[in-house]
Enzyme design. Structure first.
Site, PDB file in Angstrom:
ATOM      1  CE1 TYR A  21      -4.300  -1.528   0.506  1.00 27.64           C
ATOM      2  CE2 TYR A  21      -2.479  -4.048   1.974  1.00 27.64           C
ATOM      3  CZ  TYR A  21      -3.571  -2.588   1.274  1.00 27.64           C
ATOM      4  OH  TYR A  21      -4.524  -3.891   1.170  1.00 27.64           O
ATOM      5  CB  SER A 260       8.159   2.019   9.806  1.00 25.85           C
ATOM      6  OG  SER A 260       7.445   0.150   9.569  1.00 25.85           O
ATOM      7  CE  LYS A 261       4.461  -0.625   3.320  1.00 25.18           C
ATOM      8  NZ  LYS A 261       3.805  -0.158   1.980  1.00 25.18           N
ATOM      9  NE  ARG A 262       7.187  -3.826   6.228  1.00 25.34           N
ATOM     10  CZ  ARG A 262       7.666  -3.264   5.388  1.00 25.34           C
ATOM     11  NH1 ARG A 262       7.864  -1.987   5.721  1.00 25.34           N
ATOM     12  NH2 ARG A 262       7.507  -3.703   4.205  1.00 25.34           N
TER      13      ARG A 262
END
Length: 530
Positions: A21, A260-262
């Site tokens: 994404y 961060s997307k994590r």
């Protein structure tokens, strides 16, 4: 070493990888490229960096392109648009990369190498033990066709590496960071073509920039370390490098660490981030959707589209993450952004992602919209719940417009319309909050009698407009010498099933006399059973 030729046509590109994404930081980078291109009457290109075949996710490209369209970041060349410099997918440009490799080999800027991974690692470990910087010995470099044949008879497979200089330095001007100098000795002989013939990012990116006549490369600062080797490739291909500009990264809330997307679990410990996430979750859950944290995360642009944020708010907020017009201007139209954007105004320091500030931008832009313009934003949410027909009738649209007008600033994002399901529920299916019903209608000994009396007033009153109803309620409490709260709370629960909401008189006027009386009758019937 970077070109400053102002006569070159301005051409910029953003090259997302379809591996997941679209990150909010990537959107910010794309936005800055788009604004610079539009400001200079140039060309903005989207090309797809899909050289990493193992990580590419075909279905990830659609939300990336949809996200740009939603934000109003249009592209002049690229997927679904075409152009004279295609193809715009790196996976379709293998022949061009192969030709570039041959040119670099011919000009001595690259060499065929037959070292195994284990042999390279052994040299690296030896350097570590000797406490010296690792520099590949090139002892498996094929300097002639005879060397190449000998290595291949041994069963070795050859890759192609850049033959980086071992002395001197690379100097270039960065449009944001100024003069940059990197010692060539710090650069490794990077692999640009694998043994299977596929090419890696550094080569592919440069070849594409040359072929597509890119004038400016505006990208995230983590690519700054890539620049010397890419300048070396430009030189090897006999091409002038573009102007480089490396943007500061978007940092975590209240931090200098890259967003961060994590790290969703970590960010949810921040109350403002958690509130933003909760707000979004409440919307999708009311829609009956099940989404994973990978797909639904405030670090991903699709989060905002699905929840019903305004693109103008997202774009305006992202613009100010590392750029400013002056020390006081916050809200800018798209036209003002394009007119005033320049790389000189980009800050070198990381900009922290601030969920509270982002929400403030959303509330500002939503509050500026008249109800007529909010209607098409909230309508898809109402339709998704089956509250209106598809397409909605003029009567349904008028009802929804009235609700939007009455709710006012309570609708912060378009999905907030889902908070008012009680205003769409059939009267006979209205659900009551048990605690509110008990507190406002059961416990007060006078509640049932007052509600029945008010029912009579509502049936007999002339106008059913909000202002007239408010006057009637005040006359009612004055005549009975009671407080307004003794009747208005009872009516609210009877009519909406809830203890809170926007203006009670607006709600009554919106529902209309017939529906209000039907709901009060139902509440009185339930009270009679108590």
């Amino acid at each position: 070493m970077t070109s400053t030729d102002l006569t070159r046509p301005v051409r910029l590109r953003f090259a997302p990888s379809p591996t997941g994404y679209l990150h909010i930081g990537g959107v910010r980078t794309a936005l800055f490229n788009w604004l610079f291109a539009r400001h200079r009457s140039g060309t903005f290109i989207i090309r797809i960096d899909d050289t990493d075949r193992q990580r590419n996710v075909e279905e990830a490209l659609t939300p990336i392109l949809d996200g740009f369209r939603w934000l109003g970041i249009d592209w002049d060349e690229g997927p679904e648009v075409g152009g004279d410099f295609g193809p715009y997918y790196q996976s379709q440009r293998g022949e061009r990369y192969g030709l570039a490799v041959e040119r670099l080999l011919e000009r001595g800027y690259a060499y065929r190498d037959y070292a195994t991974t284990e042999e390279i690692q052994a040299e690296r470990e030896e350097a570590e033990r000797a406490k010296r910087r690792f520099v590949y010995s090139r002892r498996f470099m094929a300097e002639s066709e005879a060397d190449r044949a000998r290595f291949e008879r041994e069963g070795r497979q050859g890759s192609v590496r850049l033959k980086m200089p071992r002395q001197g330095s690379c100097r270039f001007h960065d449009a944001i960071r100024g003069e940059v100098e990197v010692e060539w000795a710090s650069e490794q002989d990077h692999v640009i073509q694998r043994a299977d013939g596929s090419c890696l990012y550094h080569l592919a990116s440069v070849v594409d920039d040359v072929d597509m006549e890119i004038s400016h490369v505006v990208r995230a600062e983590e690519h700054l370390s890539n620049t010397p080797r890419q300048i070396f490739i430009f030189e090897g291909l006999g091409a002038a490098p573009p102007v480089f500009a490396h943007l500061p990264y978007v940092a975590e809330p209240g931090s200098k660490v890259k967003l961060s997307k994590r790290k969703l679990a970590k960010y949810l410990k921040n109350p403002d981030f958690a509130e933003l996430y909760r707000h979004g979750r409440s919307v999708v859950e009311r829609l009956g959707e099940t989404v994973s944290d990978d797909a639904f995360n405030p670090v991903i642009v699709d989060f905002y589209r699905r929840v019903g944020f305004l693109p103008e708010a997202i774009v305006n907020y992202l613009l100010l993450l590392g750029w400013s017009l002056d020390d006081h201007t916050e809200f800018l139209s798209r036209e003002a952004m394009v007119a005033n954007f320049s790389l000189e105004r980009v800050n070198r320091a990381p900009a922290s992602f601030d969920p509270r500030k982002l929400m403030a931008f959303e509330e500002h832009f939503m509050a500026e919209l008249p109800a007529e313009e909010k209607l098409p934003l909230v309508l898809p949410f109402a339709e998704s719940r089956g509250w209106t027909a598809t397409p909605a009738s003029s009567e349904e649209r008028e009802y929804l417009r009235g609700l939007i007008q009455a709710a006012g600033e309570r609708i912060k994002v378009a999905g907030d319309i889902l908070d008012y399901d009680e205003l769409f529920t059939p009267d006979q299916d209205l659900a009551y909050d048990e605690k509110a019903f008990e507190k406002r209608l059961v416990k007060p000994p006078e509640a049932a009698e007052l509600l029945a009396a008010m029912r009579g007033e509502l049936a007999a009153t002339g106008s059913f407009e909000a202002d007239a109803l408010e006057q009637m309620f005040h006359r009612f409490v004055e005549q009975r010498a009671i407080k307004l709260g003794q009747i208005i709370h009872a009516v609210r629960v009877a009519v909406t099933g809830k203890a809170v909401g926007f203006g009670m008189f607006d709600i009554l006027a919106l529902l209309g006399r017939k529906r209000v009386l039907a709901r009060i009758d139902r509440a009185l019937a339930l009270l009679a059973r108590e």
